[in-house]
Design an enzyme around this catalytic site. Structure first.
Site, PDB file in Angstrom:
ATOM      1  N   ALA A   1       0.765  -1.032  -0.062  1.00 14.54           N
ATOM      2  CA  ALA A   1      -0.067   0.033   0.070  1.00 14.54           C
ATOM      3  C   ALA A   1       0.798   1.345  -0.035  1.00 14.54           C
ATOM      4  O   ALA A   1       2.304   1.137   0.200  1.00 14.54           O
ATOM      5  CB  ALA A   1      -0.904   0.028   1.123  1.00 14.54           C
ATOM      6  N   LYS A   2       0.178   2.371  -0.269  1.00 15.96           N
ATOM      7  CA  LYS A   2       0.932   3.712  -0.143  1.00 15.96           C
ATOM      8  C   LYS A   2       0.019   4.699   0.148  1.00 15.96           C
ATOM      9  O   LYS A   2      -1.213   4.626  -0.511  1.00 15.96           O
ATOM     10  CB  LYS A   2       1.820   3.883  -1.412  1.00 15.96           C
TER      11      LYS A   2
END
Length: 423
Positions: free
Chosen positions: A113-114
């Site tokens: 994720a980011k």
């Protein structure tokens, strides 16, 4: 994989398209089937939020925030939150995908994720940053969670922002939830060794590559582009292993000293003045000139696409170890490969950070702290084992370490997806 129509690539220097360029090559080499290809190339979730914040002067300003979950096949998604004016959805999508491959290549049970907020933290007060961070956390209540999605620091954020996220999330849960974030201050459940973990992973990757290339580290020279947390720690640890660091830089410019940079002096200068501007421990050169120095090793530890098709031909280093995410554009890969330059890619070289983030999460879940020595010992072992896996695949299939890293990571995620079944 001949019948698969690859995802369209319109701009190979776009971070997401650069990632897809490498993904497509690795998928083709692996003969990945169409269903799995379609699942792995597509982000699982993309969230865009507006964050109206009252600034110190009383006016309200609206910021844009992002969180992209690329995959949760291997486990809860994991990835940093960056504060930067250049944050955009394509960048966050690319970084989220890189996190998926990074976790897989070092065999950590996380997906990728980011997150990010389009802002300039350098011109914001502590109060404004706190209000912004808490507002972002509120909008992400249903995304974040120790079993679902775990944020961490990235460009423009650090332990303080993680403390605010943990506190705001904990308020909503009615209890303290340390494991919702990593990269926290030590007093709030942070892990010893986390601050230097990414730079340490770069050092371990460099030493493993030099060993394979039969280069004596005590005679090797290195230039480090980016003297932030990752670059400064990598430089210090490489110097301890005998390499001579002859150039460093930040956004204000680069400094070159053929006799070696005094890293303690440079670190103290940066800590005092917040930048290297005005540093006198070396001759002033540009960041572009640093990348083109006649050194054995370059560590790009700043931003994306600093090595590209415009400067790749001018690079003289024998080894590039990527401390930053995506510092080499897709168009540069072929040029560097033809020149015989070995590149240890970001999803392997800088995975020390997420490795120790995982250790922090484990410690929070256990309610027990590890010693710094145990953290470093276990992190070094994981990085060395990952390098050996990647090197073996590169040798077997006659591909670059970058494509081999993607092959290792894609195989791990694809096999897990197939074993779990469609969901």
């Amino acid at each position: 994989m001949g019948y698969i129509e690859p995802a369209p690539i319109t701009d190979k220097e776009n971070p997401f398209e650069s990632m897809m360029e490498r993904f497509n090559i690795a998928a083709e080499k692996l003969g990945l089937d169409l269903e799995t290809y379609e699942v792995l190339k597509s982000p699982a979730k993309q969230v865009i939020v507006s964050l109206p914040i009252v600034m110190d002067d009383g006016h309200k300003k609206v910021f844009e925030g992002y969180r992209v979950i690329h995959s949760n096949t291997l486990g809860p998604s994991k990835g940093g939150v960056r504060y930067d004016l250049d944050v955009n959805l394509d960048e966050v999508k690319a970084l989220a995908a890189w996190m998926t491959w990074k976790c897989a290549v070092v065999d950590i049970p996380y997906g990728g994720a980011k997150g990010g907020i389009k802002c300039d933290p350098s011109v914001m007060s502590q109060g404004e940053l706190e209000r912004l961070t808490r507002a972002y956390t509120v909008k992400m209540y249903e995304v974040f969670g120790p079993d679902t999605d775990i944020p961490a620091p990235d460009m423009g954020t650090g332990p303080q922002e993680m403390a605010w996220i943990m506190d705001e999330y904990s308020k909503a849960q009615g209890k303290t939830v340390q494991a919702v974030v990593t990269g926290k201050p030590l007093v709030l459940g942070g892990s010893l060794g986390r601050v230097e973990a990414t730079g340490r992973g770069v050092m371990v990757s460099t030493m493993e590559a030099l060993r394979k290339m039969k280069i004596d580290p005590t005679t090797a020279t290195v230039a480090v582009q980016g003297f932030g947390n990752v670059g400064s720690n990598a430089a210090k640890l490489l110097a301890q292993k005998g390499l001579k660091v002859i150039a460093i830089s930040d956004h204000t410019g680069a400094f070159y000293n053929i006799d070696g940079i005094d890293l303690r002096e440079a670190s103290e200068y940066r800590a005092t003045y917040k930048t290297l501007e005005g540093y006198t421990g070396g001759s002033k050169i540009t960041n572009d000139e640093l990348l083109e120095l006649d050194v054995d090793v370059i560590v790009p530890a700043a931003k994306e696409d600093v090595i590209n098709n415009k400067n790749a031909e001018k690079i003289k280093a024998r080894l590039i170890v990527e401390g930053a995410n995506g510092p080499t554009g897709a168009k540069a890969d072929g040029i560097l490969h033809k020149k015989g330059i070995v590149v240890v890619p970001d999803i392997l070289a800088n995975a020390g950070g997420v490795t120790v983030s995982y250790f922090e999460w484990v410690q929070n879940r256990l309610g027990y702290k590890w010693t710094r020595d145990r953290v470093n010992r276990r992190s070094d072992r994981i990085m060395k084992e990952a390098f050996e896996r990647v090197f073996a695949i590169a040798d077997k299939h006659n591909v670059s370490l970058r494509i081999a890293s993607y092959m290792v990571a894609i195989t791990k995620v694809a096999d897990t997806y197939k074993l779990r079944g469609s969901f």
